[in-house]
Design a protein around this motif. Structure first.
Motif, PDB file in Angstrom:
ATOM      1  N   ILE A  98       0.840  -1.190   0.000  1.00 37.10           N
ATOM      2  CA  ILE A  98       0.000   0.000   0.000  1.00 37.10           C
ATOM      3  C   ILE A  98       0.880   1.246   0.000  1.00 37.10           C
ATOM      4  O   ILE A  98       1.698   1.443   0.897  1.00 37.10           O
ATOM      5  CB  ILE A  98      -0.941   0.006   1.219  1.00 37.10           C
ATOM      6  CG1 ILE A  98      -1.767  -1.292   1.234  1.00 37.10           C
ATOM      7  CG2 ILE A  98      -1.841   1.238   1.194  1.00 37.10           C
ATOM      8  CD1 ILE A  98      -2.544  -1.512   2.503  1.00 37.10           C
ATOM      9  N   ASN A  99       0.708   2.058  -1.020  1.00 39.18           N
ATOM     10  CA  ASN A  99       1.410   3.334  -1.142  1.00 39.18           C
ATOM     11  C   ASN A  99       0.385   4.431  -1.360  1.00 39.18           C
ATOM     12  O   ASN A  99      -0.799   4.169  -1.481  1.00 39.18           O
ATOM     13  CB  ASN A  99       2.402   3.291  -2.315  1.00 39.18           C
ATOM     14  CG  ASN A  99       3.544   2.339  -2.022  1.00 39.18           C
ATOM     15  OD1 ASN A  99       4.301   2.543  -1.091  1.00 39.18           O
ATOM     16  ND2 ASN A  99       3.640   1.275  -2.814  1.00 39.18           N
ATOM     17  N   GLY A 100       0.847   5.655  -1.424  1.00 39.42           N
ATOM     18  CA  GLY A 100      -0.043   6.776  -1.693  1.00 39.42           C
ATOM     19  C   GLY A 100       0.034   7.823  -0.619  1.00 39.42           C
ATOM     20  O   GLY A 100       1.097   8.094  -0.057  1.00 39.42           O
ATOM     21  N   ASN A 105      -4.833   6.110  -2.794  1.00 38.25           N
ATOM     22  CA  ASN A 105      -4.252   4.815  -2.469  1.00 38.25           C
ATOM     23  C   ASN A 105      -3.749   4.151  -3.734  1.00 38.25           C
ATOM     24  O   ASN A 105      -4.480   4.044  -4.722  1.00 38.25           O
ATOM     25  CB  ASN A 105      -5.297   3.904  -1.807  1.00 38.25           C
ATOM     26  CG  ASN A 105      -5.795   4.501  -0.522  1.00 38.25           C
ATOM     27  OD1 ASN A 105      -5.129   4.442   0.492  1.00 38.25           O
ATOM     28  ND2 ASN A 105      -6.968   5.135  -0.571  1.00 38.25           N
ATOM     29  N   LEU A 106      -2.503   3.711  -3.710  1.00 40.43           N
ATOM     30  CA  LEU A 106      -1.882   2.997  -4.819  1.00 40.43           C
ATOM     31  C   LEU A 106      -1.425   1.663  -4.267  1.00 40.43           C
ATOM     32  O   LEU A 106      -0.571   1.616  -3.377  1.00 40.43           O
ATOM     33  CB  LEU A 106      -0.701   3.783  -5.387  1.00 40.43           C
ATOM     34  CG  LEU A 106      -0.012   3.182  -6.604  1.00 40.43           C
ATOM     35  CD1 LEU A 106      -0.954   3.203  -7.811  1.00 40.43           C
ATOM     36  CD2 LEU A 106       1.266   3.943  -6.919  1.00 40.43           C
ATOM     37  N   ILE A 131     -15.135  -0.640  -3.454  1.00 43.98           N
ATOM     38  CA  ILE A 131     -14.757   0.466  -4.332  1.00 43.98           C
ATOM     39  C   ILE A 131     -13.910  -0.098  -5.473  1.00 43.98           C
ATOM     40  O   ILE A 131     -12.835  -0.659  -5.223  1.00 43.98           O
ATOM     41  CB  ILE A 131     -13.928   1.522  -3.566  1.00 43.98           C
ATOM     42  CG1 ILE A 131     -14.713   2.041  -2.365  1.00 43.98           C
ATOM     43  CG2 ILE A 131     -13.489   2.644  -4.501  1.00 43.98           C
ATOM     44  CD1 ILE A 131     -13.848   2.780  -1.352  1.00 43.98           C
ATOM     45  N   PRO A 132     -14.366   0.019  -6.735  1.00 38.50           N
ATOM     46  CA  PRO A 132     -13.542  -0.449  -7.849  1.00 38.50           C
ATOM     47  C   PRO A 132     -12.254   0.384  -7.930  1.00 38.50           C
ATOM     48  O   PRO A 132     -12.285   1.602  -7.764  1.00 38.50           O
ATOM     49  CB  PRO A 132     -14.403  -0.220  -9.085  1.00 38.50           C
ATOM     50  CG  PRO A 132     -15.792   0.004  -8.573  1.00 38.50           C
ATOM     51  CD  PRO A 132     -15.656   0.540  -7.178  1.00 38.50           C
ATOM     52  N   MET A 133     -11.149  -0.275  -8.177  1.00 39.95           N
ATOM     53  CA  MET A 133      -9.873   0.410  -8.358  1.00 39.95           C
ATOM     54  C   MET A 133      -9.575   0.451  -9.854  1.00 39.95           C
ATOM     55  O   MET A 133     -10.066  -0.388 -10.602  1.00 39.95           O
ATOM     56  CB  MET A 133      -8.756  -0.306  -7.597  1.00 39.95           C
ATOM     57  CG  MET A 133      -9.017  -0.383  -6.101  1.00 39.95           C
ATOM     58  SD  MET A 133      -7.674  -1.149  -5.176  1.00 39.95           S
ATOM     59  CE  MET A 133      -6.611   0.285  -4.959  1.00 39.95           C
ATOM     60  N   LYS A 134      -8.777   1.414 -10.286  1.00 40.43           N
ATOM     61  CA  LYS A 134      -8.398   1.454 -11.697  1.00 40.43           C
ATOM     62  C   LYS A 134      -6.900   1.183 -11.812  1.00 40.43           C
ATOM     63  O   LYS A 134      -6.124   1.514 -10.909  1.00 40.43           O
ATOM     64  CB  LYS A 134      -8.791   2.769 -12.353  1.00 40.43           C
ATOM     65  CG  LYS A 134      -8.115   3.984 -11.793  1.00 40.43           C
ATOM     66  CD  LYS A 134      -8.607   5.232 -12.507  1.00 40.43           C
ATOM     67  CE  LYS A 134      -7.959   6.462 -11.872  1.00 40.43           C
ATOM     68  NZ  LYS A 134      -8.410   7.688 -12.476  1.00 40.43           N
ATOM     69  N   TRP A 141      -2.695  -0.576  -8.673  1.00 43.49           N
ATOM     70  CA  TRP A 141      -4.105  -0.228  -8.758  1.00 43.49           C
ATOM     71  C   TRP A 141      -4.381   0.935  -7.818  1.00 43.49           C
ATOM     72  O   TRP A 141      -3.835   1.005  -6.721  1.00 43.49           O
ATOM     73  CB  TRP A 141      -4.953  -1.450  -8.392  1.00 43.49           C
ATOM     74  CG  TRP A 141      -4.759  -2.550  -9.383  1.00 43.49           C
ATOM     75  CD1 TRP A 141      -3.733  -3.460  -9.420  1.00 43.49           C
ATOM     76  CD2 TRP A 141      -5.563  -2.817 -10.514  1.00 43.49           C
ATOM     77  NE1 TRP A 141      -3.868  -4.285 -10.509  1.00 43.49           N
ATOM     78  CE2 TRP A 141      -4.985  -3.918 -11.201  1.00 43.49           C
ATOM     79  CE3 TRP A 141      -6.723  -2.253 -11.028  1.00 43.49           C
ATOM     80  CZ2 TRP A 141      -5.535  -4.448 -12.363  1.00 43.49           C
ATOM     81  CZ3 TRP A 141      -7.278  -2.791 -12.175  1.00 43.49           C
ATOM     82  CH2 TRP A 141      -6.688  -3.877 -12.832  1.00 43.49           C
ATOM     83  N   GLU A 142      -5.237   1.864  -8.234  1.00 42.41           N
ATOM     84  CA  GLU A 142      -5.453   3.080  -7.462  1.00 42.41           C
ATOM     85  C   GLU A 142      -6.923   3.359  -7.204  1.00 42.41           C
ATOM     86  O   GLU A 142      -7.799   2.921  -7.945  1.00 42.41           O
ATOM     87  CB  GLU A 142      -4.829   4.280  -8.162  1.00 42.41           C
ATOM     88  CG  GLU A 142      -5.508   4.642  -9.473  1.00 42.41           C
ATOM     89  CD  GLU A 142      -4.904   5.876 -10.123  1.00 42.41           C
ATOM     90  OE1 GLU A 142      -5.566   6.934 -10.064  1.00 42.41           O
ATOM     91  OE2 GLU A 142      -3.802   5.772 -10.690  1.00 42.41           O
TER      92      GLU A 142
END
Length: 186
Positions: A98-100, A105-106, A131-134, A141-142
């Motif tokens: 988990i980054n960001g 959130n990445l 929550i869908p991530m892209k 994924w974010e």
């Protein structure tokens, strides 16, 4: 880019062997098993034949010297190969790094078994719905939802349509930069 599909094929596994080059292939044509993790950048200043080995539409694998040396003499540089997709056999669970920042959130998802490449991800905080991530790039994924202070669950879909949900992978007190382990595809 042809095989890499602009990052969508990241995580896919391949068996590769040097083929039909008696000067450079190692005796017996041994094979290696690799996971696609990066892109060999094209050089449009070079032709697609001798020199532009990473140029579209050429299919190519850019391997580390130790891996390349298992199938061919390292001085060859470029050799013809045979390759095929194979299942990814991974030890342990999928990894979620988990980054960001508090508003973004990445999540890098790695160590994915089965087909290895992911087509969709959703995240659920302990105070949110799914929550869908892209896709940001590769298997990063974010989402733009603040999830700090919530335990996190992930629903992952691989390119072959299989799904797995890992509940409460990250605890309430997770920090950016941490990696957590979830369920695995087999």
């Amino acid at each position: 880019m042809v095989l890499f599909k602009n990052g969508a094929a990241c995580g896919g596994c391949y068996e590769i062997k040097c083929w039909n080059d008696t000067q450079w292939c190692n005796p017996g044509n041994p094979s290696v098993f690799i996971t696609a993790t990066n892109l060999c950048p094209p050089n449009d200043a070079l032709p697609n034949d001798n020199g532009g080995w990473c140029n579209i539409p050429r299919e190519h694998f850019d391997m580390s010297q130790p891996t390349f040396s298992q199938i061919a003499f390292w001085r060859a540089g470029i050799v013809p190969v045979l390759y095929r997709r194979v299942p990814c056999h991974k030890d342990g669970g999928m990894r979620f790094t988990i980054n960001g920042n508090p508003w973004f959130n990445l999540v890098l998802i790695s160590n994915v078994g089965g087909v290895g490449d992911i087509s969709a991800v959703s995240v659920k905080g302990s105070e949110t719905g799914w929550i869908p991530m892209k896709r940001n790039w590769g298997q990063n994924w974010e989402c733009d939802t603040g999830l700090v202070g919530q335990s996190l669950s992930f629903h992952v879909t691989t390119a072959d349509g299989k799904n797995i949900t890992s509940y409460d992978v990250a605890p309430l007190n997770w920090q950016f930069g941490q990696t957590f382990s979830g369920k695995q595809f087999y």
